[in-house]
Scaffold this active site. Structure first.
Site, short mmCIF file in Angstrom:
data_model
loop_
_atom_site.label_atom_id
_atom_site.label_comp_id
_atom_site.label_asym_id
_atom_site.label_seq_id
_atom_site.Cartn_x
_atom_site.Cartn_y
_atom_site.Cartn_z
N CYS A 5 0.81 -1.23 0.00
CA CYS A 5 0.00 0.00 0.00
C CYS A 5 0.84 1.28 0.00
O CYS A 5 0.54 2.24 -0.73
CB CYS A 5 -0.94 0.01 1.21
SG CYS A 5 -0.16 -0.53 2.74
N HIS A 7 -3.06 6.15 4.94
CA HIS A 7 -1.61 6.27 5.10
C HIS A 7 -1.15 7.63 4.56
O HIS A 7 -1.62 8.08 3.50
CB HIS A 7 -0.87 5.19 4.28
CG HIS A 7 -0.92 3.82 4.88
ND1 HIS A 7 -1.59 3.50 6.04
CD2 HIS A 7 -0.34 2.65 4.45
CE1 HIS A 7 -1.43 2.21 6.31
NE2 HIS A 7 -0.68 1.67 5.35
P1 NAP Z 1 -7.02 -9.59 8.16
O1 NAP Z 1 -8.01 -8.51 8.41
O2 NAP Z 1 -6.32 -10.20 9.31
O3 NAP Z 1 -7.75 -10.75 7.28
C1 NAP Z 1 -7.09 -11.93 6.93
C2 NAP Z 1 -7.95 -12.72 5.98
O4 NAP Z 1 -7.23 -13.86 5.51
C3 NAP Z 1 -9.22 -13.26 6.62
O5 NAP Z 1 -10.25 -13.32 5.68
C4 NAP Z 1 -8.78 -14.66 7.02
O6 NAP Z 1 -9.86 -15.57 7.19
C5 NAP Z 1 -7.98 -15.03 5.80
N1 NAP Z 1 -7.10 -16.16 6.10
C6 NAP Z 1 -6.22 -16.28 7.09
N2 NAP Z 1 -5.63 -17.51 7.05
C7 NAP Z 1 -6.17 -18.16 6.00
C8 NAP Z 1 -5.99 -19.44 5.43
N3 NAP Z 1 -5.11 -20.32 5.95
N4 NAP Z 1 -6.71 -19.78 4.35
C9 NAP Z 1 -7.60 -18.91 3.81
N5 NAP Z 1 -7.83 -17.68 4.31
C10 NAP Z 1 -7.12 -17.31 5.38
O7 NAP Z 1 -5.86 -9.09 7.20
P2 NAP Z 1 -5.93 -8.05 5.96
O8 NAP Z 1 -5.55 -6.71 6.45
O9 NAP Z 1 -7.19 -8.21 5.23
O10 NAP Z 1 -4.70 -8.55 5.11
C11 NAP Z 1 -4.65 -9.83 4.54
C12 NAP Z 1 -3.38 -9.92 3.71
O11 NAP Z 1 -3.48 -9.01 2.63
C13 NAP Z 1 -2.11 -9.53 4.47
O12 NAP Z 1 -1.55 -10.62 5.15
C14 NAP Z 1 -1.23 -9.03 3.37
O13 NAP Z 1 -0.52 -10.09 2.79
C15 NAP Z 1 -2.23 -8.44 2.37
N6 NAP Z 1 -2.30 -6.97 2.53
C16 NAP Z 1 -1.79 -6.23 1.54
C17 NAP Z 1 -1.80 -4.88 1.64
C18 NAP Z 1 -1.13 -4.08 0.60
O14 NAP Z 1 -0.33 -3.28 0.99
N7 NAP Z 1 -1.41 -4.24 -0.66
C19 NAP Z 1 -2.35 -4.23 2.70
C20 NAP Z 1 -2.89 -5.00 3.71
C21 NAP Z 1 -2.86 -6.39 3.60
P3 NAP Z 1 -10.48 -15.89 8.64
O15 NAP Z 1 -11.58 -14.89 8.85
O16 NAP Z 1 -10.98 -17.27 8.47
O17 NAP Z 1 -9.37 -15.76 9.63
O1 3JN Z 2 1.13 -2.44 7.54
C1 3JN Z 2 0.67 -1.86 6.56
O2 3JN Z 2 0.25 -0.70 6.60
C2 3JN Z 2 0.60 -2.59 5.26
C3 3JN Z 2 0.82 -4.03 5.47
C4 3JN Z 2 0.82 -4.91 4.50
C5 3JN Z 2 1.09 -6.31 4.75
C6 3JN Z 2 0.75 -6.88 5.97
C7 3JN Z 2 1.05 -8.22 6.22
C8 3JN Z 2 1.71 -8.97 5.29
C9 3JN Z 2 1.72 -7.08 3.78
C10 3JN Z 2 2.01 -6.48 2.45
O3 3JN Z 2 1.09 -6.40 1.66
O4 3JN Z 2 3.15 -6.09 2.18
C11 3JN Z 2 2.06 -8.40 4.08
C12 3JN Z 2 2.79 -9.24 3.10
O5 3JN Z 2 2.14 -9.88 2.29
O6 3JN Z 2 4.02 -9.26 3.16
#
Ligand code: NAP
Ligand code: 3JN
EC number: 1.2.1.11
Length: 346
Positions: free
Chosen positions: A130, A250
């Site tokens: 992000c 952010h």
């Molecule tokens: P979150 O609110 O903690 O949600 C996690 C999601 O992943 C929930 O739907 C969870 O399901 C699911 N999950 C966890 N373990 C799983 C598994 N083994 N199999 C299938 N689904 C599973 O986290 P979030 O903020 O949405 O972020 C999720 C991911 O997106 C992060 O880890 C990161 O890699 C990515 N992300 C990317 C950005 C970016 O910068 N582009 C920003 C934020 C996050 P349950 O409800 O069943 O636990």
């Molecule tokens: O912390 C934030 O503001 C953004 C976080 C993103 C994030 C959180 C957990 C795992 C990532 C990401 O998208 O870079 C990951 C990851 O997939 O490494």
């Protein structure tokens, strides 16, 4: 174009997944079949999409049979194991995690910057971090006109970037502190790391784990992803990433040095005014500048506080703000899906 697609959302119950569904709905993305996936924990949860109720299912390899586009945001290990299974079954994966971002065969795409890279995908397209996304969207129009040599960024990141549990911790901790009750931190800055610190009424200079070079992984993501997206392996980039007690949005203080030294503040403002996906909010006389509270729910990247450096003719300072769950994650992913349709790649 034109055919209804089978779309799967992996991590549908998470902070990003929920915004993914809202964005698909807001954009009226043409979906014939929608599959919502999570871990076993949330399987069975009911979710409403466009007035219809869906049941979330546990994500397994077979979940991807017949899927055209799979939007993944369930963490890197889930993407590592299930994204190849989805591709094997014919899906195009748009992955929000860092699992494949630096893989040389995986395009890392911000459509306003490098939409053309989508032509070279092998089934997986990576959505950048992000903090990287909002910065490169603001820098690309400036780079195109004046070249770019150096970027130094400090971030002011909201807790929702760390997921739903982190956002809840900010609220419960704030409430506890205001009530003079104990507020033991258990998640921030990084769930599962050695130590946890109070996020309410604080600033934590650690996002993601420390690397051997003293930078955090979040900082290294910003550095490496920026070079890849902008096709500038030699670009000088430094980053310091800080977590603040803000729910969503952010902010970034960005210092840049250009190839040319003849740009004025007005020139930069004009470029950003015309840039796709960017809104210029910059009028010191009217105290107009972007703030996270104003950008929540909006898809654009907001830029203001544009100043020429006082010592270097090619140096500029910018303030860049965006909704980290939208342009930083869900919207950029849906935008990639829209680009794939526009380019007849799906
Ligand atoms: P979150 O609110 O903690 O949600 C996690 C999601 O992943 C929930 O739907 C969870 O399901 C699911 N999950 C966890 N373990 C799983 C598994 N083994 N199999 C299938 N689904 C599973 O986290 P979030 O903020 O949405 O972020 C999720 C991911 O997106 C992060 O880890 C990161 O890699 C990515 N992300 C990317 C950005 C970016 O910068 N582009 C920003 C934020 C996050 P349950 O409800 O069943 O636990
Ligand atoms: O912390 C934030 O503001 C953004 C976080 C993103 C994030 C959180 C957990 C795992 C990532 C990401 O998208 O870079 C990951 C990851 O997939 O490494």
């Amino acid at each position: 174009m034109g055919r209804g697609l089978h779309v799967a959302v992996v991590g549908a119950t998470g902070a990003v997944g929920q915004q993914m569904l809202k964005t698909l709905e807001d954009r009226n993305f043409e979906i014939e079949t929608l599959t919502l996936l999570s871990s076993k924990r949330s399987a069975g949860t009911k979710v409403t999409f466009k007035g219809e109720e869906y049941t979330v299912q546990e994500a397994v390899p077979e979940s991807f049979e017949g899927v055209h586009i799979a939007l993944f945001s369930a963490g890197g290990s889930v993407s590592q194991s299930l994204a190849p299974e989805a591709v094997k079954r014919g899906a195009i994966v748009i992955d929000n995690t860092s699992a494949f971002r630096m893989d040389e065969n995986t395009p890392l795409v911000v459509p306003e910057v490098n939409e053309g890279d989508l032509h070279k995908h092998n089934g997986i397209i990576a959505n950048p971090n992000c903090s990287t996304i909002q910065m490169v969207a603001a820098l690309e129009p400036i780079r195109k006109a004046y070249g770019l040599q150096k970027v130094i960024v400090s971030t002011y990141q909201a807790v929702s970037g760390a997921g739903n549990e982190a956002a809840k911790e900010l609220y419960s901790q704030t409430k506890a502190i205001l009530n003079n009750e104990p507020a033991e931190p258990s998640i921030m800055p990084v769930k599962g790391d050695k130590k946890h610190y109070q996020i309410a009424f604080n600033a934590i200079p650690q996002i993601d784990k420390f690397q051997d070079n003293g930078y955090t992984f979040e900082e290294m993501k910003m550095i490496n992803e920026t070079k890849k997206i902008m096709h500038m392996p030699k670009l000088e980039v430094a980053a310091t990433c800080v977590r603040l007690p803000i729910e969503t949005g952010h902010s970034e203080s960005v210092y840049i040095e250009l190839d040319r030294d003849d740009a004025t503040v007005e020139d930069i403002k004009q470029l950003l005014k015309e840039a796709p996906g960017v809104t210029l909010q910059d009028d010191p006389a009217e105290q107009l500048y972007p703030m996270p509270a104003d950008c929540v729910g909006k898809r654009d990247v907001f830029v203001g506080r544009i100043r020429k450096d006082l010592d270097r003719a090619n140096g500029f300072h910018l303030w860049v703000v965006s909704d980290n769950l939208l342009k930083g994650a869900a919207w950029n992913s849906v935008q990639i899906a829209e680009s794939l349709q526009k380019l007849n790649l799906v």
